[in-house]
Design a protein around this motif. Sequence first.
Motif, PDB file in Angstrom:
ATOM      1  N   UNK A 590      -8.514  46.377  -7.886  1.00 55.37           N
ATOM      2  CA  UNK A 590      -7.842  46.273  -6.788  1.00 55.37           C
ATOM      3  C   UNK A 590      -8.665  46.019  -5.757  1.00 55.37           C
ATOM      4  N   UNK A 591      -8.631  46.171  -4.434  1.00 54.69           N
ATOM      5  CA  UNK A 591      -9.451  46.330  -3.634  1.00 54.69           C
ATOM      6  C   UNK A 591     -10.247  47.589  -2.934  1.00 54.69           C
ATOM      7  N   UNK A 592     -11.347  47.607  -3.542  1.00 53.53           N
ATOM      8  CA  UNK A 592     -12.165  48.562  -3.499  1.00 53.53           C
ATOM      9  C   UNK A 592     -13.599  48.230  -2.423  1.00 53.53           C
ATOM     10  N   UNK A 593     -13.774  48.793  -1.208  1.00 52.86           N
ATOM     11  CA  UNK A 593     -14.504  48.733  -0.490  1.00 52.86           C
ATOM     12  C   UNK A 593     -14.152  47.208   0.471  1.00 52.86           C
ATOM     13  N   UNK A 617      -8.578  50.590  -1.419  1.00 57.64           N
ATOM     14  CA  UNK A 617      -6.768  50.325   0.110  1.00 57.64           C
ATOM     15  C   UNK A 617      -6.858  49.339  -1.037  1.00 57.64           C
ATOM     16  N   UNK A 618      -4.929  49.500  -0.276  1.00 58.09           N
ATOM     17  CA  UNK A 618      -3.351  47.954  -0.461  1.00 58.09           C
ATOM     18  C   UNK A 618      -3.322  48.868  -2.320  1.00 58.09           C
ATOM     19  N   UNK A 619      -2.896  47.784  -2.456  1.00 58.10           N
ATOM     20  CA  UNK A 619      -2.041  47.828  -3.809  1.00 58.10           C
ATOM     21  C   UNK A 619      -2.872  48.199  -4.256  1.00 58.10           C
ATOM     22  N   UNK A 620      -2.523  48.656  -6.252  1.00 57.81           N
ATOM     23  CA  UNK A 620      -3.859  48.923  -6.731  1.00 57.81           C
ATOM     24  C   UNK A 620      -3.064  49.106  -7.700  1.00 57.81           C
ATOM     25  N   UNK A 621      -3.342  48.902  -9.483  1.00 58.58           N
ATOM     26  CA  UNK A 621      -3.322  48.397 -10.432  1.00 58.58           C
ATOM     27  C   UNK A 621      -4.142  49.886 -11.093  1.00 58.58           C
TER      28      UNK A 621
END
Length: 1002
Positions: A590-593, A617-621
């Motif tokens: 997912x989105x990291x930093x 942040x946001x949707x992560x798997x």
Amino acid sequence: MENGMSDDVEALWEKVECKRYELCRAISPSKLTPYLRQCKVLDEQDEDEILNSMLLVSKANRTSRLLDILHTKGERGYVAFLESLEFYYPELYKLVTGKEPTRRFSTIVVEEGHEGLTQFLMNEVMKLQQQSNVKTLQTAELSRKNCTLEDEQKKLRVANQELQAIQQRYNKLKEERNSYSDELLRVKDENYKLAMRYATLSEEKNMAVMRGRDLQLEADQLKHRLNKLEEECKMERRQSLKLKNDIESRPRREQIFELERENEMLKIKLQDLQSIIQPGPLPASDKAILDILEHDRQEALEDRQDLVNRLYNLHEEVRQAEELRDKYLEEKEDLELKSSTLQKDCEMYRNRMDTITVQLEEVEKERDQAFRARDEAQHQFSQSLIDKDKYRKQIRELEERSDELHNEIVHKEAKLVTLESRLRRLSKDIVLDQSLPRDLPPTIISQARDYKPVQDQSEWSSDDSPGEKFQSEEPRLKQDEVLRGPPSVHSSSSSHQSEGMDSYDLEQVTNIFRKLSLDRPFRPSLSSFSRSSASLKPVQELSLLGENLLMDITLVGGNHSGIFISAVQSGSMAEKAGLREGHHLLLLEGYIREENQSISLDTSTQEEAYWTLQHCSGPVKLHYRANFDSYRRLQRDLADGPLVSGDSFYIRVNLNISGQSDCCSLSVHCDEVVHVLDTRHQGRSEWLCAHVDPYNGCDLADCGTIPSNSRAQQMLLVKIQKLVSRGGKEENEINRNKKNLQSEETGLSPDPKASPRMSRASIFLTQILQFVSRVDTKYKRMNSNERVRIINSGDAADPDNELSRSLNLIPYSPVTLQRTQRRRPVLFTPTALAKTIIQKILNMGAAMDFDICKPDTLSKEEFHLKQNVEPFIHYKEKHTTFECITRENIEAVASKGTHCLLEAELTCVKDLLRREIYPIIIYVKICERNVKKLRKLPLRMESEEEFMKLCRAKLKELEGIPCLYAKVEPEAWAGTDDLIRVVKDRILEEQKKMVWVEQDLL
């Protein structure tokens, strides 16, 4: 009178102004200015303004400015201008004056005399000769540059061949990847089709089951309806029987007729009695009797009325009782009907539940069979993938080996091209000697032979700093000034660079240092540590929002045990998504930093796991596995004491850390190995560590905390900043920096409008780079408490920042323990002492413990053949042969139970470690106190200062080797015999110690 003279001068210049357009288009100012300066109507500043001013962009503008300056000189400027036109442009002279040119040069004769004119002409001739010589040198220089460019072209062609080979390799790997991806897509399609078919069959089965249930329900409803109809039929039958009985019990017709007849007779009697009772004249006795009878009749009528009322009431009560009886009978029949209906329904539902229970048991059996079949298929598929990956890895290793051999061949060809270009350059130098003018001084001729223009910064070697390069280029710049003439005037905008170090914008420099600190937590190993087992359940994944993920779950474990979930907040999104206690986290996508990343949590430390979940942040798997056995084992180990947190790895410390001054409880020294037990000790940015016994690798009893990786890097940068500031206070460093700043002006401040404070900050950071790369300066300013080890890493924090690539410093280096039972080979540094120390050790009767490595002597052809097959550890060229040291030579000495003494450079250390040969490195520290003790040794050195500088330069190579080394301090020996004894004792001591290797530097 003066007004009249000024009017005459203005009239003369008016003639020139009339022809100003033709003059500006035809005159070249560079031809007239030497003569006008000789006539002293122009000075050096005027000539520089006319010829070099940036505001005068064309020849016409320069000529116009020349006329304006001469106009201010009055009649003298007019006369000198006409004489210059008479000499250089006779047609223009005739155009302005209308006279033929006579070429008398009265002005220059009046100013300088005939001798001045002769001197002027001789100066012009010498200037033309000097320009001709410079043109000759420039021609030779251009030919040299042409040869250099041809050599570079050949090198680029060789590099292009290497790139083409790499491109072919890349295309081949890309084709393999595409084929594997196609195969993967095909397998996915097949799996999808099978899944779809399985889903279709399951749906059909479910539909059939539902249809059977519907039919069963309809049958039950029909049975219920049938029972209801049967009960209604019974009830109707009862009613009909009752009606039949009533009909049968009614009176017969004869009885009715008889009762009717009796009724008629009673009516007739009643009429007769009424006629008898009619009033009439009666006697008194009869009248009394009638009164009595009337009174009796009235009483009888009253009695009868009472009886009639009583009878009516009884009849009414009987009727009500009959109605209640009928009502209760009907209710009883209804209740009996409902009871029978409920009994039928209960029996129907019981049968239905039995049927559903049987069906559920069948579905559970089918589900268990499907799960077992799926697990077996996944296990077979994973096993096949593992086998395929193993074969692919073998293929890649063979192909990489082939590519390495091909690259070595290309490098050898490049060396041949370099030798050919050097040969051509020597031939060009001979031609240059023949083409130089014979009237030049010998010093200039020798400088022209050795002259080489300064190339781009990319040609600097990695061992030279920018400051050293500028210092080495200073004589070349002076040579260039001698060959090319006087330098141009420098701009005054560079005057701010002469300020001292104390006036720099240190706050801005500090901000840049903060950006250089590591933001991502420390990862002990880049390679993934597999914990796969056949008994583990398959990997699962889920998607959820990452902002509050760390608030919803609690983590436990580390890189050694794995990251597990120890608690999940009740009612949170993580619990709703399916996370439970005991789940083993494997991967986060997912989105990291604000960057789309995929971070493996299987081998991350607890600090990195918390950092990753905190910055997503946001949707992560999230990929995880239900590994409850390992989680319970981790809890048991944490409770019993074998583990502190689940983190466990070893690091090599690259700076001194004091337990009192650096806000930690453990004091460690540079090049010391410690065991990290917890990366989030008590939730702070501190690591819990333990000292390691150097002889057996076990943890010692003393434990404490050290700063985390990011804090330690900031400490390292602060130490370097202090050392640079300390050196900036010295007068000789200030003078040297001023010279370097002037040389770096064009490279560091290309924009003249840039802020002086920013340029000073850049210069300060450049001096830090010089400090890091210059070994002499660094170790002169460093004491025992400020010992640091500076190594570069390929993992730059900001690849676009040139400074971060040059100054990416590492406070902690991950190391792994290597065990060896054989006697380890020995390397000595500085290499100039190696041969002498080896001879002294062997001559002192140590043949039982030490032996020299005998190299193989190979011809040139044999050397190239074997070098292509397997590179040598070390080789030395002697005339037409090569003395080569191979792995077999070292193992032959080690098999005898002795130490192999190597006379080789430190560059072979990495090759030895890659071949699992762990050398002992002995560094003999040389300083001013003990360099005089080496005069008795047969060393080849020009001067003691140069020898000490060479010895200190070896420290930079020692910092880059991926293993520990032993240092012999100057105070440990008083003479050569003591030195050999100390070296032997240090070798035997190092043999007993464990070997720690930095795998990331191999």
